[in-house]
Each structure stands twice: as C-alpha cells, then as structure tokens.
Design a protein around this motif. Structure first.
Motif, PDB file in Angstrom:
ATOM      1  N   MET A   1       0.841  -1.196   0.000  1.00  0.00           N
ATOM      2  CA  MET A   1       0.000   0.000   0.000  1.00  0.00           C
ATOM      3  C   MET A   1       0.876   1.246   0.000  1.00  0.00           C
ATOM      4  N   ILE A   2       0.501   2.237  -0.765  1.00  0.00           N
ATOM      5  CA  ILE A   2       1.267   3.476  -0.853  1.00  0.00           C
ATOM      6  C   ILE A   2       1.334   4.162   0.499  1.00  0.00           C
ATOM      7  N   ARG A   3       2.523   4.653   0.851  1.00  0.00           N
ATOM      8  CA  ARG A   3       2.661   5.494   2.038  1.00  0.00           C
ATOM      9  C   ARG A   3       1.991   6.828   1.784  1.00  0.00           C
ATOM     10  N   PHE A   4       1.194   7.274   2.759  1.00  0.00           N
ATOM     11  CA  PHE A   4       0.559   8.576   2.619  1.00  0.00           C
ATOM     12  C   PHE A   4       1.540   9.707   2.895  1.00  0.00           C
ATOM     13  N   ASP A 115       5.917  -1.661  -0.810  1.00  0.00           N
ATOM     14  CA  ASP A 115       4.567  -1.195  -0.489  1.00  0.00           C
ATOM     15  C   ASP A 115       3.883  -0.499  -1.662  1.00  0.00           C
ATOM     16  N   GLU A 116       4.564  -0.376  -2.786  1.00  0.00           N
ATOM     17  CA  GLU A 116       3.942   0.198  -3.975  1.00  0.00           C
ATOM     18  C   GLU A 116       3.422  -0.878  -4.934  1.00  0.00           C
ATOM     19  N   THR A 122       0.671  -4.824 -10.682  1.00  0.00           N
ATOM     20  CA  THR A 122       0.705  -3.395 -10.964  1.00  0.00           C
ATOM     21  C   THR A 122       1.487  -2.673  -9.870  1.00  0.00           C
ATOM     22  N   VAL A 123       2.175  -1.643 -10.249  1.00  0.00           N
ATOM     23  CA  VAL A 123       2.850  -0.781  -9.283  1.00  0.00           C
ATOM     24  C   VAL A 123       2.087   0.535  -9.221  1.00  0.00           C
ATOM     25  N   ARG A 124       1.621   0.896  -8.055  1.00  0.00           N
ATOM     26  CA  ARG A 124       0.866   2.142  -7.849  1.00  0.00           C
ATOM     27  C   ARG A 124       1.757   3.090  -7.059  1.00  0.00           C
ATOM     28  N   LEU A 205       1.809   1.812 -12.873  1.00  0.00           N
ATOM     29  CA  LEU A 205       2.810   1.335 -13.815  1.00  0.00           C
ATOM     30  C   LEU A 205       2.458  -0.111 -14.166  1.00  0.00           C
ATOM     31  N   THR A 206       2.293  -0.389 -15.451  1.00  0.00           N
ATOM     32  CA  THR A 206       1.779  -1.706 -15.829  1.00  0.00           C
ATOM     33  C   THR A 206       2.748  -2.524 -16.685  1.00  0.00           C
ATOM     34  N   ASP A 207       3.306  -1.955 -17.717  1.00  0.00           N
ATOM     35  CA  ASP A 207       4.241  -2.677 -18.584  1.00  0.00           C
ATOM     36  C   ASP A 207       5.638  -2.464 -18.016  1.00  0.00           C
TER      37      ASP A 207
END
Length: 222
Positions: A1-4, A115-116, A122-124, A205-207
């Motif tokens: 999970m992304i850090r806020f 955490d991303e 997928t990378v968020r 980020l997908t590819d």
C-alpha cells in the motif's frame, strides 16, 4: 500500500519535488461549499481555473520558492511539494531535476518499494520517474529506498487517481476535514472526489521490466 506521508524527521536530500520552508499553505478558511446541479462540492472562496486538474479535482494551494533559473531554494522540509509532484508525475519528468526522464529505448526508469506493489503485479506510485543522470544519486540518498527497492523500466502507465484530504460540510458555508483527517487514496471518477482536496497524483505502472540499475546505467548511451 502506498505510504501517505514521507518518513518524519528524515528530510533526506533536496530534490526538485521536495517542498521548502514556506511553500506549503494550510488555510482551511480558504475552503467553502460550492453549489452545482449535481450536488454540493468542495471549493475555494476565490477558486480560479488553475485550482483544479484536468479531471476536475480540487488541489491544495502552495507557493513556490524559486531561483532565477526556476530551481527551488531554501531549507527543505522532507515532504513532497504538491504542485511540483503533480507536474512531474503528469508529464513524466525526473523528480530529482525536473528534466526529461525518457530512456533511449523510450521507457521510464522507476525505483519502487514493496509497499507500492499490488497483488496483480501493478505498481501504484506517487513518485515520478528518474533520469539516467540522476538515478545513482537518487538511489543512494532517498530515505524511502533505504530498506530496499526494485528498479523498473516502464513501458506503459496511466494516471489512476489522487491522494488527498476529505472534507465535510459543517454549516451553510463552512467545511472541515472528516474525522481522523487521514489522507485518502481515491481513483479518478469516484463521486467522493467532489469533497477531496488533493495533494498527490497517483500513477499505475503496468508494462514493467525488472532490471539491475547499475547495469542499465553502464549500458545506456547518454
């Protein structure tokens, strides 16, 4: 999970996207309730065209402390500058130097932490790409990468949404942050964004291809 939030008390180096003292604005009295055909929404008393992004989301206002050549100056405070983070993420410029970040093979270099990553691969992220010239210094000095990172060459990505603070009406004109005040991660298109003041742009980020950073730096032409 992304850090806020960025790690407290660990400001690290001053990158282009790092906020400096005096640049961040926190004036809840500037916010009020707007009225529209589809319902009420969060707005500024004196909202201008530049206060919303292309998707119609309201963004936190901030100042810029810049030198004559457009570089941020002053003591950095260890968090991301909302406007500069937005611009580099939107246009995929290097977050360290605000320079073009596209690699010779027309991809983008991202350094990401565990955490991303989402379960589907997928990378968020809220962190923009980094150019080849700044990548080694960035990897060695950014506190968020201290416990490990993965280097990705990214061929495709898409804007996903924002991180921001959700507000609620407390009268005919006044608003305040919702209980808890925790920033929220919300995708574009959700109705909740009408009441959110955004401060981070989020990209998926997908590819992606996992690579060795220093091998890429050795083998890529400049």
């Amino acid at each position: 999970m992304i850090r806020f939030d960025e790690p407290e008390n660990e400001p690290g180096p001053a990158f282009y996207i790092t906020a400096r003292e005096g640049e961040l604005s926190d004036d809840p009295l500037a916010l009020t309730i707007g009225r529209g055909s589809s319902g009420d929404y969060l707005t500024y008393w004196d909202e201008t065209e530049g206060d919303r992004d292309a998707k119609g989301v309201l963004w936190a206002r901030c100042f810029h402390s810049l030198s004559r050549n457009g570089r941020p100056v002053g003591r950095h405070v260890g968090v991301l500058h909302p406007d500069r983070q937005y611009g580099t993420m939107l246009h995929r410029y290097c977050g360290v130097g605000a320079c073009p970040a596209r690699t010779p093979d027309k991809r983008y270099l991202h350094l990401v932490t565990a955490d991303e990553r989402l379960p589907d691969g997928t990378v968020r992220t809220i962190h923009p790409p980094v150019c080849l010239d700044h990548a080694a210094g960035y990897a060695a000095s950014d506190p968020r990468l201290r416990n490990g990172y993965t280097t990705l060459l990214v061929g495709a990505s898409a804007l996903w949404g924002v991180i921001g603070t959700a507000y609620a009406a407390v009268g005919s004109h006044a608003v305040r942050p919702r209980p808890g005040g925790q920033p929220r991660l919300l995708p574009y298109g959700t109705d909740e964004l009408r009441w959110v003041l955004a401060n981070r742009l989020v990209r998926d980020l997908t590819d992606v291809e996992e690579v060795d950073l220093y091998r890429v730096l050795r083998e890529s032409p400049r």
